[in-house]
Each structure stands twice: as structure tokens, then as C-alpha cells.
Design an enzyme around this catalytic site. Structure first.
Site, short mmCIF file in Angstrom:
data_model
loop_
_atom_site.label_atom_id
_atom_site.label_comp_id
_atom_site.label_asym_id
_atom_site.label_seq_id
_atom_site.Cartn_x
_atom_site.Cartn_y
_atom_site.Cartn_z
N ARG A 24 0.74 -1.12 0.16
CA ARG A 24 0.01 0.06 0.02
C ARG A 24 0.81 1.23 0.09
NH1 ARG A 24 -4.21 -1.98 4.59
NH2 ARG A 24 -5.20 -3.50 3.45
N ARG A 28 -3.25 6.66 1.30
CA ARG A 28 -4.05 7.66 1.76
C ARG A 28 -2.90 8.34 2.72
NH1 ARG A 28 -9.13 5.42 4.14
NH2 ARG A 28 -8.11 3.61 4.08
N ARG A 37 -6.56 11.43 -5.95
CA ARG A 37 -7.87 10.71 -5.69
C ARG A 37 -9.11 11.64 -5.92
NH1 ARG A 37 -10.04 6.73 -1.58
NH2 ARG A 37 -12.54 6.94 -1.71
N ASP A 74 -7.03 -2.99 -7.14
CA ASP A 74 -7.75 -3.42 -6.03
C ASP A 74 -8.03 -4.90 -6.15
OD1 ASP A 74 -10.37 -4.05 -4.21
OD2 ASP A 74 -9.33 -2.38 -3.41
N TYR A 151 -15.03 -11.98 0.02
CA TYR A 151 -15.71 -10.91 0.01
C TYR A 151 -16.99 -11.19 -0.95
CZ TYR A 151 -11.97 -8.11 1.93
OH TYR A 151 -10.86 -7.51 2.83
#
Length: 343
Positions: A24, A28, A37, A74, A151
Site C-alpha cells: 500500500r 492515503r 484521488r 484493488d 468478499y
């Protein structure tokens, strides 16, 4: 031309300074990521806009000079390409339409139908293969079938992966079909990434640790083995990193069972344990606790040196034990890199 450091480590070479990247690393915690973003509008638009996805992939390379860049995407783009509905809830994460039985499974697409949705991802890889510095390795990736299935079955992330375990117990036939579809689709997805320029691929099995006993062998080891075997048949010499997170004792022998060139370790195991039980079989990646990227200070320096020293006798790629968190301080990342490279 001297071979890239990560490729040398993946071949089993012991380097005086381990190559480094972070899971990652485009994310962010970086102000430049947040700006890009915002320009994209939302997370999925960022993933599917090749110029912007390439830009955020390049940002941490410009800032820190990491030895590898990992494609910005992702793991849930693949189920979306297979026909699942996917959306992101601000502050809560991803949501998917659920697969609760044979009828839902029957509505999914085949492995040959995924590329129309995923073509922008391949375009991102192509851009990166042109724009990355020549010494930087480009890593492609996908989620492992078990993790992606959790998921798809639950419709969201869960603490215990309960819905997937329940389907596995109650309708094993459908569950196995989901795993098999994800396995063959992942091979196609990763193959296109390699054709577009990825030099290494990584398989993220974030929830491998919740599989126990024979289930771990059947649904963490075996899909990884199939994917790796086929990728190496198609692309001889392609290095593969596997990350069966929180596998514990399951890390032992994972290289041999799956054919992975490198096994990534989370920080639920110590570097000493990893060196003794896993690095004896090949390259390892890891495993500084990502909390140090938040707290920094002398503890970050000491623990970084500890990880480097513990793995210094075998092939090692320095990384975190999990992805860097949004509350991390960019200055602490710089301190970690400086400590690795300058002692």
C-alpha cells in the site's frame, strides 16, 4: 545492465542491503495521493483511469526511491469483472453483491469475459513499464482465490470470514466452483499484467490465517500452487511472491508446496522465527510492523535494524508485515528507508 535488486533477491541472492518496498505504498498517507484521488472523484474511477492510477503508483517511487512499484488497483476488481456489483462506502470500505448459492454463481461470467472490464488495469501496467526508473521493478498482483471469495460470499470484509466458512460447510460444491473460477480467472488476469510489462506478480491471501488444517491445504496452498505453476509455464522465469497472511505454522514449507519464489511474512511471526523456518526455503519478504510508520522515533530505527539483521543471512526483500495505514507519517517512511540503506 546490472539486474534489478529485487529480481536478484527473488533468485535467491543474499544482498548486502535488502531491497525495499511497502505494501500500500501508494495511498492515503501521502498528500499527493489524496490530491490525485480527489481529481479522480472516487476510488474506482482512480483504479480505472490509467493515467491517474499510474500517477499514484509513481508517487512513492519519486518520493522514496523504493526498489519496486506495485500496480495501483484493488483485489476486488476481478470479481467485478466476473459480474459482481462493486461499490465503496466512504469510511466503511468495499461492498459487493453476494454469492450465497448455486443460482448466484450461475450468473457470473467466465474467465474469458474479464478483460473488457480490466483492460484499463493492463493499460496502467503498460504506462508504468515505460515511465518507471530503469532500476525499479514493476510488480503486478491479484488477490488469492480464498480471500477474494470471502468478499464475494459475504458482500464485504468480515472479521472471521464467517459467511465463506458457512458456505464451505453447507454447500461445498458451490464453494469449490467459486474457488475454481477465481483460480483460472486470476491466471488470465495476471497473465495480461505480465504481457503488459509486470516483471513480478504477487498473490495476496489476506485471510489465509482463518483456514485451518486440510482447508488451508485445499484453499490456500492448492489454488496458489495452480496459479504459480501455470504462470511459470506461460512465462518461464517469472518470479512470484505469495502472501498467506497470518498463516503461522502454515508458512513452513509454503515455498515448496506452491512453487513461490518468495513468501511474504506478516508481523505475527518474529523475524528470527521467519529466518529459521521460512527463509531456509527461499527468499522472504517482510516484516516490520506497520505501526512503526505511525509512531516513528528510535523504536522505528531499532526495529528496522532488527529485521534487516535477522534476515541478513538469506535472500530478503524488506517490507512491512501488512499495508501502511492512512495515519502513517511520510517522514517515518523516509527514516525507515534511510535506516535500511545507511544502517
Amino acid at each position: 545492465m546490472t539486474e534489478k535488486t529485487i529480481l536478484r533477491a527473488l533468485k535467491g541472492e543474499v544482498l548486502p542491503t535488502p531491497p525495499v518496498w511497502m505494501m500500500r505504498q501508494a495511498g492515503r498517507y501521502l498528500p499527493e495521493y489524496r490530491a490525485t484521488r480527489a481529481k479522480a472523484g472516487d476510488f474506482l474511477s482512480l483504479c480505472y483511469t490509467p493515467e491517474l492510477a499510474a500517477e499514484v503508483t509513481l508517487q512513492p517511487i519519486r518520493r522514496y526511491g523504493f526498489d519496486a512499484a506495485i500496480l495501483f488497483a484493488d483485489i476486488l476488481l476481478l470479481p467485478q469483472a466476473l459480474g459482481a456489483d462493486l461499490w465503496f462506502v466512504t469510511g466503511e470500505g468495499p461492498r459487493l453483491s453476494t454469492i450465497t448459492g448455486a443460482d448466484d454463481f450461475a450468473k457470473l461470467k467466465t474467465k474469458d469475459d474479464i478483460h473488457e472490464t480490466l483492460n484499463p488495469v493492463y493499460e496502467t501496467v503498460s504506462i508504468l513499464s515505460e515511465e518507471l526508473p530503469k532500476e525499479t521493478t514493476l510488480i503486478g498482483f491479484a488477490g488469492a482465490p480464498w480471500t477474494v471469495a470471502t468478499y464475494m460470499i459475504a458482500g464485504r470484509g468480515t472479521k472471521d470470514q464467517g459467511p465463506a466458512h458457512a458456505l464451505k460447510a453447507e454447500d461445498r460444491e458451490t464453494f469449490v466452483k467459486i474457488i475454481d473460477l477465481l483460480t483460472v480467472s486470476t491466471i488470465e488476469y495476471l497473465s495480461k499484467q505480465v504481457e503488459a510489462g509486470a516483471e513480478v506478480v504477487k498473490i495476496f491471501d489476506s485471510w489465509a490465517g482463518s483456514l485451518k488444517g486440510q482447508d488451508f491445504e485445499d484453499f490456500a496452498v492448492e489454488p496458489a500452487r495452480k496459479i504459480i505453476a501455470e504462470m511459470k509455464a506461460r512465462f518461464p522465469g517469472l518470479p512470484v511472491i505469495a502472501f498467506p497472511r497470518e498463516a503461522g505454522e502454515g508458512y513452513i514449507g509454503f515455498h515448496q508446496k506452491t512453487g513461490a519464489d518468495c513468501v511474504a511474512l506478516d508481523n505475527s511471526v518474529t523475524p528470527e522465527w521467519g529466518a529459521e523456518h521460512v527463509q531456509v526455503s527461499g527468499c522472504v519478504q517482510g516484516n516490520l510492523a506497520s505501526s512503526h510508520m505511525v509512531t516513528g522515533g528510535q523504536a522505528l530505527i531499532d526495529e528496522t535494524r532488527h529485521v534487516v539483521q535477522a534476515f541478513s543471512k538469506g535472500p530478503h526483500i524488506f517490507n512491512l508485515g501488512h499495508g501502511i495505514t492512512p495515519d502513517a507519517d511520510p517522514e517515518n517512511v523516509a527514516l525507515m528507508v534511510e535506516t535500511i540503506r545507511n544502517g
